[in-house]
Design an enzyme around this catalytic site. Structure first.
Site, PDB file in Angstrom:
ATOM      1  N   LYS A  24       0.844  -1.196   0.000  1.00  0.00           N
ATOM      2  CA  LYS A  24       0.000   0.000   0.000  1.00  0.00           C
ATOM      3  C   LYS A  24       0.883   1.251   0.000  1.00  0.00           C
ATOM      4  CE  LYS A  24      -0.466   0.028   5.057  1.00  0.00           C
ATOM      5  NZ  LYS A  24      -1.393   0.058   6.198  1.00  0.00           N
ATOM      6  N   TYR A  46      16.153  31.050   4.211  1.00  0.00           N
ATOM      7  CA  TYR A  46      15.034  31.793   4.775  1.00  0.00           C
ATOM      8  C   TYR A  46      15.150  31.919   6.289  1.00  0.00           C
ATOM      9  CZ  TYR A  46      12.604  31.123   0.310  1.00  0.00           C
ATOM     10  OH  TYR A  46      12.244  31.127  -1.017  1.00  0.00           O
TER      11      TYR A  46
END
Length: 395
Positions: free
Chosen positions: A57, A287
């Protein structure tokens, strides 16, 4: 999934990596040899007559579902487990004919039509769901019965009917047309805990539920309970099938299980240096200026960031490997790029390979390392790598 031979422009690079991917800024390498090895180790580890279900999955935990499923089946797995109908259809469209169990709940006519058409095997969690399945299949005039897997809740409090109502649930499903019971199963909530008390209680409840069913004259055709952790903990939990996810990919569900079996990590995360520059002492990086250079240093920009699945919360914490050496990431990790202090390694060049997860030389960084730094689990790390990162199959 790509293979090395399928990528144009692949040439050896003696400076950094024998197989250099000049056409890619960043990628995920999937070692199919390691995957096959893990499957074979697991099959040998299991109790006699116990089959292995490889759980694929979430795109095989980020490894590439079709390629992983093909390799798993070729290497000894008998079953495949997915969460959703579209995941199962992807496998069928990839040519995979092995039995596929859908672990999630399905209810809608569209889902049920697809299950019947693609010969999938759904999980039934409640009497209401079983009745819906029977009614929809009746309206379809479906010929052969659909094999269904009955899910019991023995303590996970997620999907499944309460284990104490197991007998009447199984009796109901057995009476319904167009359905045939393929297995009865449950899921363990604490199998990775060294304290096995809660797991043992769930095991006891599962056994009581099965005894209740047998007392009604019904013989379950197949039973399964164990996930990776339980499979590695106690052979008494193996039953007819074990559902193994994380261990297939070469990681251990818990530290105390690392000696149970030898596994090899399947996934490596790599990227390329895109620019190298020298910055002066006092220069701020990225940043928010979360990093200020304490001295003149050599900075390398790498073409991978949080949009690719590198967690931003690793900013100024993580290390990576370049030329077999550990170097520190500096400044805030940005959407598409991150920065390294490579001052200790002379003459770094654009195009060199950086290993974020995996091995270089004698050094190794694993998903467990990231998970520990982030106070999360390795499952989340593996499932976080985005699809703009190509999956490259290697042997």
């Amino acid at each position: 999934m790509l293979s090395r031979k399928q990528i144009p422009g692949v040439v050896p690079n003696q400076q950094c990596d024998t197989y250099a991917w000049f056409s890619q800024r960043a990628w995920v390498e999937i070692d199919l040899g390691a995957l096959s090895y893990n499957i074979q180790q697991l099959v040998q580890f299991l109790s006699p007559h116990t089959e292995l279900m490889a759980v694929v999955k979430a795109d095989a935990y980020g490894h590439g579902a079709v390629t992983v499923a093909q390799t798993a089946i070729q290497s000894g797995a008998s079953w495949l487990g997915v969460a959703t109908v579209p995941e199962a259809i992807e496998l069928r469209e990839g040519g995979i004919q092995a039995p596929i169990l859908i672990l999630g709940a399905t209810h809608t006519p569209e889902q049920i039509h697809a299950i019947a058409h693609w010969k999938l095997q759904p999980t039934l969690c409640s009497p209401k769901q079983a009745l819906v399945f029977s009614d929809i299949l009746e309206s379809m005039n479906h010929d052969s019965p659909v094999p269904v897997h009955i899910k019991l809740d023995t303590g996970m409090s997620r999907l499944g009917t309460n284990w104490q109502q197991a007998g009447e649930f199984v009796q109901l499903v057995q009476r319904l047309p167009h359905l045939s019971i393929a297995s009865i199963y449950s899921h363990l909530a604490t199998a990775d805990d060294p304290d096995t008390t809660a797991m043992e209680e769930q095991h006891r409840r599962f056994e009581e539920a099965i005894a209740q069913i047998k007392a009604m004259g019904i013989e379950p055709p197949c039973l399964h309970l164990a996930n990776s952790a339980a499979a590695l903990t106690d052979p008494g939990l193996h039953y007819d099938i074990v559902r193994v996810g994380l261990a297939v990919y070469g990681l251990y569900p818990a530290l105390h299980l690392q000696n149970a079996i030898n596994l090899k990590p399947v996934l490596q995360l790599k990227a390329r240096v895109t620019q190298v520059k020298t910055i002066a002492a006092g220069t701020a990086v990225s940043y928010g200026h979360q990093f200020i250079a304490p001295r003149e240093l050599c900075l390398a920009v790498v073409g991978i960031g949080y949009a690719d699945g590198v967690p931003r919360n690793l900013s100024n914490k993580m290390q990576v490997l370049i030329r077999g050496q550990r170097v520190s990431q500096i400044g805030a990790i940005t959407m598409d790029q991150l920065m390294l202090d490579v001052s200790a390694i002379p003459n770094i060049q654009e195009g060199e390979v950086v290993t974020l997860l995996g091995e270089q030389g004698k050094e190794q960084i694993s998903a467990d390392d990231w998970a520990e730094q982030l106070n999360t689990i390795s499952w989340e790390i593996l499932c976080g790598f985005k699809h703009r990162l190509p999956r490259v199959a290697v042997m």
